[in-house]
Write a protein that holds these residues in place. Structure first.
Motif, PDB file in Angstrom:
ATOM      1  N   PHE B  93       0.809  11.478   8.899  1.00 48.80           N
ATOM      2  CA  PHE B  93       1.217  11.066   7.544  1.00 48.80           C
ATOM      3  C   PHE B  93       0.021  10.573   6.733  1.00 48.80           C
ATOM      4  O   PHE B  93      -0.274  11.096   5.662  1.00 48.80           O
ATOM      5  CB  PHE B  93       2.288   9.977   7.643  1.00 48.80           C
ATOM      6  CG  PHE B  93       2.841   9.535   6.314  1.00 48.80           C
ATOM      7  CD1 PHE B  93       3.823  10.280   5.684  1.00 48.80           C
ATOM      8  CD2 PHE B  93       2.366   8.385   5.692  1.00 48.80           C
ATOM      9  CE1 PHE B  93       4.332   9.884   4.460  1.00 48.80           C
ATOM     10  CE2 PHE B  93       2.868   7.998   4.465  1.00 48.80           C
ATOM     11  CZ  PHE B  93       3.851   8.737   3.844  1.00 48.80           C
ATOM     12  N   TYR B  94      -0.686   9.597   7.282  1.00 49.99           N
ATOM     13  CA  TYR B  94      -1.768   8.998   6.496  1.00 49.99           C
ATOM     14  C   TYR B  94      -2.999   9.907   6.429  1.00 49.99           C
ATOM     15  O   TYR B  94      -3.686   9.926   5.398  1.00 49.99           O
ATOM     16  CB  TYR B  94      -2.105   7.598   7.015  1.00 49.99           C
ATOM     17  CG  TYR B  94      -1.034   6.603   6.621  1.00 49.99           C
ATOM     18  CD1 TYR B  94      -0.864   6.244   5.290  1.00 49.99           C
ATOM     19  CD2 TYR B  94      -0.152   6.080   7.556  1.00 49.99           C
ATOM     20  CE1 TYR B  94       0.148   5.379   4.900  1.00 49.99           C
ATOM     21  CE2 TYR B  94       0.856   5.218   7.184  1.00 49.99           C
ATOM     22  CZ  TYR B  94       1.004   4.862   5.851  1.00 49.99           C
ATOM     23  OH  TYR B  94       2.007   4.017   5.461  1.00 49.99           O
ATOM     24  N   TRP B 100      -5.309  15.822   2.147  1.00 51.00           N
ATOM     25  CA  TRP B 100      -4.723  16.816   1.247  1.00 51.00           C
ATOM     26  C   TRP B 100      -4.001  16.180   0.055  1.00 51.00           C
ATOM     27  O   TRP B 100      -3.408  16.880  -0.753  1.00 51.00           O
ATOM     28  CB  TRP B 100      -3.779  17.729   2.028  1.00 51.00           C
ATOM     29  CG  TRP B 100      -4.516  18.497   3.086  1.00 51.00           C
ATOM     30  CD1 TRP B 100      -5.595  19.321   2.892  1.00 51.00           C
ATOM     31  CD2 TRP B 100      -4.267  18.505   4.485  1.00 51.00           C
ATOM     32  NE1 TRP B 100      -6.037  19.829   4.088  1.00 51.00           N
ATOM     33  CE2 TRP B 100      -5.222  19.354   5.099  1.00 51.00           C
ATOM     34  CE3 TRP B 100      -3.316  17.881   5.305  1.00 51.00           C
ATOM     35  CZ2 TRP B 100      -5.277  19.591   6.462  1.00 51.00           C
ATOM     36  CZ3 TRP B 100      -3.370  18.116   6.666  1.00 51.00           C
ATOM     37  CH2 TRP B 100      -4.341  18.962   7.235  1.00 51.00           C
ATOM     38  N   GLY B 101      -3.980  14.863   0.021  1.00 53.92           N
ATOM     39  CA  GLY B 101      -3.372  14.190  -1.112  1.00 53.92           C
ATOM     40  C   GLY B 101      -1.848  14.144  -1.077  1.00 53.92           C
ATOM     41  O   GLY B 101      -1.206  13.515  -1.906  1.00 53.92           O
ATOM     42  N   THR B 102      -1.254  14.823  -0.110  1.00 57.95           N
ATOM     43  CA  THR B 102       0.202  14.795   0.015  1.00 57.95           C
ATOM     44  C   THR B 102       0.575  14.837   1.495  1.00 57.95           C
ATOM     45  O   THR B 102      -0.172  15.375   2.311  1.00 57.95           O
ATOM     46  CB  THR B 102       0.855  16.002  -0.703  1.00 57.95           C
ATOM     47  OG1 THR B 102       2.160  16.196  -0.184  1.00 57.95           O
ATOM     48  CG2 THR B 102       0.051  17.271  -0.504  1.00 57.95           C
ATOM     49  N   ALA B 172      -1.238   8.822  -2.300  1.00 63.95           N
ATOM     50  CA  ALA B 172      -2.598   9.030  -1.819  1.00 63.95           C
ATOM     51  C   ALA B 172      -3.575   8.075  -2.496  1.00 63.95           C
ATOM     52  O   ALA B 172      -4.450   7.496  -1.835  1.00 63.95           O
ATOM     53  CB  ALA B 172      -3.020  10.471  -2.078  1.00 63.95           C
ATOM     54  N   GLU B 173      -3.415   7.872  -3.814  1.00 68.86           N
ATOM     55  CA  GLU B 173      -4.345   7.001  -4.544  1.00 68.86           C
ATOM     56  C   GLU B 173      -4.295   5.575  -4.012  1.00 68.86           C
ATOM     57  O   GLU B 173      -5.324   4.948  -3.771  1.00 68.86           O
ATOM     58  CB  GLU B 173      -3.985   7.006  -6.037  1.00 68.86           C
ATOM     59  CG  GLU B 173      -4.578   8.188  -6.801  1.00 68.86           C
ATOM     60  CD  GLU B 173      -6.057   8.384  -6.494  1.00 68.86           C
ATOM     61  OE1 GLU B 173      -6.832   7.427  -6.730  1.00 68.86           O
ATOM     62  OE2 GLU B 173      -6.431   9.472  -6.009  1.00 68.86           O
ATOM     63  N   ALA B 178      -6.384   1.006  -1.297  1.00 74.20           N
ATOM     64  CA  ALA B 178      -5.789  -0.213  -0.754  1.00 74.20           C
ATOM     65  C   ALA B 178      -6.797  -0.974   0.101  1.00 74.20           C
ATOM     66  O   ALA B 178      -7.584  -0.366   0.827  1.00 74.20           O
ATOM     67  CB  ALA B 178      -4.568   0.137   0.077  1.00 74.20           C
ATOM     68  N   PRO B 179      -6.771  -2.310  -0.026  1.00 76.30           N
ATOM     69  CA  PRO B 179      -7.608  -3.107   0.878  1.00 76.30           C
ATOM     70  C   PRO B 179      -7.040  -3.005   2.303  1.00 76.30           C
ATOM     71  O   PRO B 179      -5.856  -2.694   2.485  1.00 76.30           O
ATOM     72  CB  PRO B 179      -7.470  -4.527   0.325  1.00 76.30           C
ATOM     73  CG  PRO B 179      -6.151  -4.528  -0.385  1.00 76.30           C
ATOM     74  CD  PRO B 179      -5.960  -3.142  -0.930  1.00 76.30           C
TER      75      PRO B 179
END
Lengths: 237, 372
Positions: B93-94, B100-102, B172-173, B178-179
């Motif tokens: 998932f991550y 791939w952004g998705t 994705a962004e 994210a920290p």
């Protein structure tokens, strides 16, 4: 140096003292027997030597090294092999698999093969039953498998616990003949038996155990002729 | 040839490598066949059932290493499976989000996405086996009921822990910016489950992994290492007297079983229509696998496989009975255990029931005959 040297060994089951400071020695090449009545501590002695029980006091030297605090598998890896009471056969494995497990700790393929053939020569009946599940064999055959399996570990000291237990007299004779042969091949044997008569016939030396203490010891022939022994264990008058 | 030649087979390395690779190759060929022939002939509903049965077989065969071969009683197998499922799921998932952004499926058959999925499944296996080590270590002193309680507790603890995890971050962004503290909450969905894992699981991968699991289990059973496990089941004291370190053997059984459970979990997590959730770690699912091993027979690999097929198919067959389904299911189980308490095949494998003439090629003698 004695192969097995036990000094002042005490073992308890909870608050019950099973062994009260026994000392015994097994020299290389001997058959030593431990005789005595029910509950005398014979099996306890073997179970302590092979690490299944831990002693409260005393020490056990095997080839001069203390083994009293080691785990059972480590002791077995030193080729001190215990054939437990009730045979301890792996009932749902074939006889052949049982024998293979005897050589579990060994890597010397060639010698294992020799020992395998030798064990089957000693017990032709086992050879006939190689592919059967061990649990389907008769009591006598199971005892033979148990001894043959122990031989595959190429023991320096073989400890047999009541090999005659529950077997027909003919089979007992046969097994004791093999015990002699194994000893003649150079294996040292510590034999625990209720059948004192038979044990004293094959053994070189004997210890008489009574309620956790060694009451008497000496050459087997001498003990067999001693009046006390005959009265207590041999059914003589 | 004498009996002793059977004890130690002559070794010739070239032939042996070929011989040992052959079953895997056959298994993978079968998996390819299933992948490309089955869906077009039986349709998606039955294909889905076949996938479920395959995953159930992986789980049951691996549990059989502990419960059947080593004779321990573990009822926390779904816990290991769930660890594998969450690990593999979060990896794909991550990573998909980052690369791939998705989180959607990427690439086609044997494409880059699928390989990521395979690696994720293996990682799931590895984390599960680490868990197996951690659970196994203190449990070694326990046997029977006590061990069962510890493994049951493990599954339940895991279930509760997974309920406390954070929300899935599916952008994705946000993931990129994210920290690290965002990940301290372990964003795998909490009580509602981990949704959005790319659906990579196909018939091919399930049956390829199943082939590897089964061949491994069979090889294990035939090896001296596996025999040592069997001897622990048969008589622990006698096993020790043979120089077998029974604690080590049990621990290794736990670790290997957990590994395959973790891989199976990875497959489950990526199956379409499945959302893994904390309740998968619970005892309900563990029990399903225990039933499969008991019904199949102690240590019988083929028996356990058959039981897994039957028990994963049975609820579907009984679907017409609606709410009485579970009652009928339970009654059938009781009936089967009454009529065959030793399991379908007992300690035997399926081919032990074939006539001898089937088992050997006509020009070849069986080892049994050669020994005589």
């Amino acid at each position: 140096m004695a192969l097995l040297d036990i000094e002042n060994l005490s073992v308890s089951y909870g608050s019950i003292r099973a062994l009260r400071g026994i000392s015994l020695k097994v020299e290389p090449g001997e058959i030593v027997t431990l005789i005595g009545g029910n509950g005398a501590g014979k099996s306890t002695t073997l179970r302590t030597i092979s690490g299944l029980l831990s002693p409260q006091e005393g020490q056990i030297l095997f080839e001069g090294k203390p083994i009293a605090s080691k785990s059972p598998h480590a002791i077995a890896a030193n080729r001190l092999i215990h054939v437990p009471e009730g045979r301890g056969i792996f009932a749902n494995l074939t006889v052949e698999e049982n024998l293979r497990l005897g050589a579990y700790c060994r890597k010397d393929t060639h010698e294992i093969r020799q020992d395998y053939e030798h064990a089957l020569e000693l017990f032709p009946r086992v050879k006939e039953r190689l592919w059967q599940l061990a649990g389907t064999l008769s009591g006598g055959e199971q005892q033979m498998v148990a001894i043959a399996r122990a031989l595959l570990a190429r023991p320096k000291l073989l400890m047999l616990d009541e090999p005659s237990l529950g077997l027909a007299p003919q089979i007992v004779q046969l097994i004791f003949q093999v015990i002699r042969k194994i000893n003649a091949g150079g294996t040292t044997i510590l034999l625990v038996e209720q059948n004192a008569n038979l044990a004293l016939q094959v053994a070189h030396r004997a210890y008489v155990l009574e309620v956790g203490k060694i009451e008497m010891s000496g050459p087997a022939a001498e003990l067999a002729n001693s009046d006390d022994i005959r009265k207590a264990y041999l059914g003589g008058h | 040839m004498s009996a002793s030649d059977v004890l130690i087979e002559p070794t010739s390395h070239g032939v042996n490598i070929l011989k040992s690779a052959a079953p895997i190759l056959v298994g993978i060929a079968l998996a390819v066949g299933i992948q490309f022939l089955l869906p077009s002939t039986v349709g998606p509903y039955y294909s889905r059932l076949v996938i479920d049965a395959g995953i159930a077989m992986i789980l049951a065969v691996s549990l059989n290493i502990v419960n059947g071969m080593t004779g321990q009683f573990s009822i926390g197998h779904a816990g290991f499976m769930t660890i594998g499922a969450y690990t593999a799921g979060s990896i794909t998932f991550y990573s998909s989000l980052l690369i791939w952004g998705t989180a959607a499926k990427h690439g086609s058959f044997l494409g880059s996405g699928e390989w990521m999925f395979v690696i994720a499944c293996l990682c799931g296996g590895i984390t599960a086996s680490i868990a197996g080590f951690v659970v196994g270590l203190p449990s070694l002193r326990l046997r029977g009921d006590y061990l069962a309680i510890v493994t049951l507790g493990f599954g339940e603890i895991l279930r509760v822990l997974l309920q406390q995890t954070g929300k899935v971050v599916d952008n994705a962004e946000i993931v990129r910016n994210a920290p690290l503290t965002t990940f301290a909450t372990v964003p795998v969905g909490g009580a509602i489950g981990f949704d959005g894992i790319p659906k990579y699981t196909t018939l091919f991968w399930v049956y390829a992994f199943l082939a590897i699991t089964v061949i491994f289990a069979y090889r294990l059973k035939r090896s001296s290492f596996g025999r040592a496990m069997l001897s622990v089941r048969e008589d622990e004291i006698a096993a020790q007297a043979m120089g077998i370190n029974t604690s080590r053997q049990k621990l290794l059984a736990f670790i290997t079983a957990a590994f395959f459970a973790g891989v199976g979990g990875g497959l489950l997590a990526h199956e379409s229509g499945v959302i893994i959730s904390p309740k998968d770690a619970g005892f309900q699912r563990s029990f399903d696998y225990v039933i499969m091993t008991v019904l199949g027979g102690r240590g019988s690999i083929t028996g356990v496989m058959l039981a897994a097929i039957l028990l994963s198919g049975l609820p579907e067959v009984l679907r017409d009975f609606e709410r009485y389904r579970i009652i009928i299911y339970a009654a059938l189980l009781i009936f089967m255990m009454l009529s065959r308490p030793q399991g379908l095949f007992g300690i035997h494998e399926i081919w032990d029931f074939f006539p001898r003439s089937w088992k050997t090629l006509p020009w070849k003698k069986s080892p049994r005959e050669e020994a005589q």
